[in-house]
Design an enzyme around this catalytic site. Structure first.
Site, PDB file in Angstrom:
ATOM      1  N   TYR A   1     -51.894  -2.601   8.350  1.00  0.00           N
ATOM      2  CA  TYR A   1     -52.415  -3.911   8.738  1.00  0.00           C
ATOM      3  C   TYR A   1     -53.881  -3.960   8.319  1.00  0.00           C
ATOM      4  CZ  TYR A   1     -53.372  -7.819  12.044  1.00  0.00           C
ATOM      5  OH  TYR A   1     -53.731  -9.004  12.617  1.00  0.00           O
TER       6      TYR A   1
ATOM      7  N   VAL B   1     -45.840 -12.013   8.257  1.00  0.00           N
ATOM      8  CA  VAL B   1     -45.972 -11.574   9.653  1.00  0.00           C
ATOM      9  C   VAL B   1     -46.594 -12.738  10.396  1.00  0.00           C
ATOM     10  CG1 VAL B   1     -46.990  -9.912  11.242  1.00  0.00           C
ATOM     11  CG2 VAL B   1     -46.210  -9.160   8.988  1.00  0.00           C
TER      12      VAL B   1
ATOM     13  N   LYS C   1     -49.772  -5.588   5.562  1.00  0.00           N
ATOM     14  CA  LYS C   1     -49.976  -6.893   6.187  1.00  0.00           C
ATOM     15  C   LYS C   1     -51.342  -7.376   5.726  1.00  0.00           C
ATOM     16  CE  LYS C   1     -50.362  -9.323  10.617  1.00  0.00           C
ATOM     17  NZ  LYS C   1     -50.398  -9.192  12.091  1.00  0.00           N
TER      18      LYS C   1
END
Length: 296
Positions: free
Chosen positions: A134, A204, A162
């Site tokens: 992330y 996401v 992400k």
């Protein structure tokens, strides 16, 4: 692990007394699955992971894995300050049956590049679970650079990113450097269609918690090349998607879930439910969005 698709970063549901409300949580999960989402992410910012006890995280993960029963992957987020804690959760996720991990850089300490890479490698080497990094320097103050991702290519189970840098061109930059070595998923609702058009394979999502059908439809239309149809829904969606890029995104999205009948406003302190002008302003956005909801 197939990282392609819409992965809701789901909220954690609470009763008024602060205890976990698993019945309401699963009501929302049912709606997500019926709408065609491709995975479930637990323990993110929206999940209020920082105010959940270790026992609650274990309960939430175990019961979600059991409830979803393999229909889609269940991903556990790791956001820890200590490497030993990240290792604990990587092992616990495997034990509880999670399909993969989402990992932030170390929390609370501003690690340098060598430390961040070592942190990710240490956890990746400890597990065979697939991992999504992330990358959110705006909110978490640590940028995972292209050079750092180059070092991480040796970890085969670090498979996805992400992408939350807020820089759409970073999708092209990453593809130019790494080809399809990393699967890129947009992590910012207000940039999702743009990044999907530039080569991201997943989303996401946050507002998916309240509007899963619309989110999945946009993703599917883009993948089918039906750009005009996707753009029309996306333009309707944008005022709602902007609720995802505010420090109070948890309260905003939980209020949207409540208005859609698949959630409640209950949050854990220090968060408080919305009041006054702020509440009226956010409710106006949500109510207008619902009133103008497109027919799919």
């Amino acid at each position: 692990m197939n990282w392609k698709g819409v992965f809701p970063a789901v909220t954690t549901k609470f009763h008024a007394d602060g205890s976990l409300d698993m019945d309401l949580f699963f009501k929302n999960i049912d709606f997500q699955l019926e709408s065609g989402v491709h995975g479930i992410i637990l323990g993110g910012t929206l999940g209020e992971s920082s105010v959940l006890s270790q026992e609650e995280k274990i309960t939430l993960t175990k019961e979600t894995v059991d409830y979803v029963a393999g229909k889609v992957p269940v991903i556990l987020n790791i956001a820890e300050g200590a490497t030993q804690d990240a290792l604990f959760w990587a092992a616990k996720a495997k034990e509880l049956g999670a399909s993969g991990l989402m990992m932030l850089p170390p929390m609370r300490y501003s690690a340098d590049g060598r430390e961040v890479v070592t942190y990710f490698k240490t956890v990746a080497d400890s597990t065979d679970l697939p991992i999504m990094i992330y990358n959110n320097p705006v909110d978490y103050k640590t940028l995972v650079t292209i050079e750092m991702f180059a070092e991480l290519t040796e970890c085969e189970n670090i498979q996805a990113i992400k992408e939350s840098t807020r820089d759409i061109s970073n999708v092209t930059r990453m593809i130019n450097r790494f080809g399809d070595r990393y699967q890129l998923l947009c992590g910012v609702d207000t940039l999702a269609m743009e990044e999907l058009l530039m080569g991201a394979v997943g989303w996401v999502a946050g507002l998916v918690c309240a509007f899963p059908k619309e989110t999945v439809t946009i993703f599917n239309l883009v993948n089918e090349g039906k750009i005009e149809e996707a753009r029309e829904i996306y333009r309707w969606f944008l005022p709602l998607l902007e609720l995802d890029i505010h420090p109070k995104l948890v309260q905003y999205i939980k209020l949207a879930e409540t208005h859609c009948g698949i959630g409640s406003e209950h949050v854990r302190a220090p968060r408080l439910t919305l009041i006054g002008e702020e509440r009226e302003r956010i409710e106006k956005i949500i109510k207008e969005g619902i009133a103008k909801r497109p027919k799919l």
